[in-house]
Design an enzyme around this catalytic site. Sequence first.
Site, mmCIF file in Angstrom:
data_model
loop_
_atom_site.group_PDB
_atom_site.id
_atom_site.type_symbol
_atom_site.label_atom_id
_atom_site.label_comp_id
_atom_site.label_asym_id
_atom_site.label_seq_id
_atom_site.Cartn_x
_atom_site.Cartn_y
_atom_site.Cartn_z
ATOM 1 C CE LYS A 52 -53.584 -117.767 -6.909
ATOM 2 N NZ LYS A 52 -52.744 -116.995 -7.816
ATOM 3 C CD GLN B 196 -51.104 -112.701 -2.627
ATOM 4 O OE1 GLN B 196 -51.184 -113.388 -1.636
ATOM 5 N NE2 GLN B 196 -52.020 -111.801 -2.921
ATOM 6 C CE LYS C 1 -61.709 -121.793 -16.646
ATOM 7 N NZ LYS C 1 -61.801 -121.965 -18.065
ATOM 8 C CG ASP D 15 -51.562 -111.602 -11.288
ATOM 9 O OD1 ASP D 15 -52.483 -111.405 -10.490
ATOM 10 O OD2 ASP D 15 -50.549 -110.882 -11.367
ATOM 11 N N GLY E 87 -56.330 -110.580 -6.511
ATOM 12 C CA GLY E 87 -57.416 -110.152 -7.395
ATOM 13 C C GLY E 87 -57.843 -111.360 -8.196
ATOM 14 C CG HIS E 88 -58.384 -114.787 -6.633
ATOM 15 N ND1 HIS E 88 -58.377 -115.619 -5.557
ATOM 16 C CD2 HIS E 88 -57.076 -114.486 -6.867
ATOM 17 C CE1 HIS E 88 -57.126 -115.832 -5.156
ATOM 18 N NE2 HIS E 88 -56.321 -115.141 -5.931
HETATM 19 P P1 IMP Z 1 -47.726 -106.794 -1.561
HETATM 20 O O1 IMP Z 1 -48.254 -108.177 -1.423
HETATM 21 O O2 IMP Z 1 -48.788 -105.783 -1.886
HETATM 22 O O3 IMP Z 1 -46.881 -106.396 -0.410
HETATM 23 O O4 IMP Z 1 -46.745 -106.766 -2.833
HETATM 24 C C1 IMP Z 1 -45.507 -107.481 -2.850
HETATM 25 C C2 IMP Z 1 -45.233 -108.063 -4.237
HETATM 26 O O5 IMP Z 1 -46.189 -109.089 -4.527
HETATM 27 C C3 IMP Z 1 -45.375 -107.041 -5.386
HETATM 28 O O6 IMP Z 1 -44.459 -107.398 -6.402
HETATM 29 C C4 IMP Z 1 -46.787 -107.276 -5.885
HETATM 30 O O7 IMP Z 1 -46.956 -106.878 -7.226
HETATM 31 C C5 IMP Z 1 -46.900 -108.780 -5.730
HETATM 32 N N1 IMP Z 1 -48.286 -109.249 -5.550
HETATM 33 C C6 IMP Z 1 -49.033 -109.188 -4.422
HETATM 34 N N2 IMP Z 1 -50.235 -109.740 -4.632
HETATM 35 C C7 IMP Z 1 -50.244 -110.172 -5.907
HETATM 36 C C8 IMP Z 1 -51.209 -110.873 -6.694
HETATM 37 O O8 IMP Z 1 -52.308 -111.219 -6.255
HETATM 38 N N3 IMP Z 1 -50.839 -111.138 -7.972
HETATM 39 C C9 IMP Z 1 -49.626 -110.819 -8.475
HETATM 40 N N4 IMP Z 1 -48.695 -110.179 -7.772
HETATM 41 C C10 IMP Z 1 -48.998 -109.861 -6.491
#
Ligand code: IMP
Length: 429
Positions: A16, A224, A18, A13, A40-41
């Site tokens: 990236k 991520q 933007k 978050d 979620g971009h």
């Molecule tokens: P998962 O990727 O859904 O298995 O989640 C594992 C961990 O990564 C959790 O703490 C999620 O909140 C975090 N996470 C996964 N994708 C994102 C992202 O795009 N942004 C922020 N945190 C993420």
Amino acid sequence: MPGYAVIGGQWGDEGKGKIIDYLAGRVDAVVRYGGGSNAGHTVVNDKGTFQLHMVPSGICWPGVAGIIGNGVVVDADVLLGELSELDARGIDTSNLFVSERAHLIMPYHVLLDELEEKARGDSAIGTTGRGVGPAYVDKTGRMGIRVGDLLDVESTLRPRLEQALAFKNALITKIYEAEALSIQDILDKCADWAARLAPHIQATEQTIQDLLAQDKAVLLEGAQGTLLDIDHGSYPYVTSSSPSVGGACIGLGIPPQAIAGVVGVFKAYSTRVGGGPMPSEIFGETAEGLRETAHEYGTTTGRPRRIGWFDAVAAKYSRLVNGMTGLVLTRLDILDGFPSVKVCVGYQVDGQRIDRFPSNTSLLAQCQPIYEEHPGWSQPTASATSLSQLPENAMSYVNRIEELVGCPVQIISTGPNREETIEVSRVIP
Ligand code: IMP
């Protein structure tokens, strides 16, 4: 061979989406190499606001290919939904390609993500519930279903699905006491995915290698962040992929020397969603105020994000893991008006100072931040487009971050729009 990587330096978050949209006009392709629909971009430009979970963030630029590499786990429903929405909004998606080697997130992965999280109780990871972890488990367990399998039903998809589902249904019914899934329902879904995805499926490693061989510029889109990396993050409170730059070589089928630059994207403060330690986390009025001003709620899940000051120990670690050649500092404008801002410059455990990001999560949880306090600035940085528009104290804050992380800041983002950007030095020549 000019590949440029844009990597999340914190817990995801970082903004990236933007930055990739901003840079994508200078490249021939934007390629995703890992993660899935957990990402979620957000992209805001003259065509509107877009929330992208599967489609690479350069899609709004005409003529720029969007490629989903083999390292991504693909939620075909989400991908097809995004393609339909983009088409309806007049964005050309014929240039979007998906690797035949990418693994699919199947309905049982989403169900198991939910059941496993419930079973973890108090030590739940706080996943996004998108089935990403279980899909990567099957990939490394050699039980996955790949995008290319959709096009070869009788000799590949059906037998592999029969084998996987027998195993998954035993787990679902006997361990979790939930209801079994029907193979016919899944095969019907796969037939629909195959029909609609077929024109987009490719051997994308060849497409990318061809682009690089022709000296075309390719932007490698991280999802991520490094502190969520399965190897280098705060394990087990991590995602199941490799968001750090090493993941780009594996997740695209390109060699390391194809990557000419690695920019690390960092917020001017810190956020984290889900469980796990975060040494510079703050609570109370300051955290709540910042969360509301910045609307720090997850793009994928809507969950409130945890808030903290900039953690320079973690950021330096991230710089080293990725060999960052430059930094991007986003959301500087959110700190406008704070009387002072803090930066975590070290950790303390039982009276002992620690200057490195520890691998042991229970040690990380005990780390107390050592802060440096900097005077704030009242004159806004919001929407600034040149360094000369930044108040002196904001400039000193940026300079101190550069010094602590050990890398030059190349871009400062001062708002969600493409134009609200200060390009200090060019990331892509
Ligand atoms: P998962 O990727 O859904 O298995 O989640 C594992 C961990 O990564 C959790 O703490 C999620 O909140 C975090 N996470 C996964 N994708 C994102 C992202 O795009 N942004 C922020 N945190 C993420």
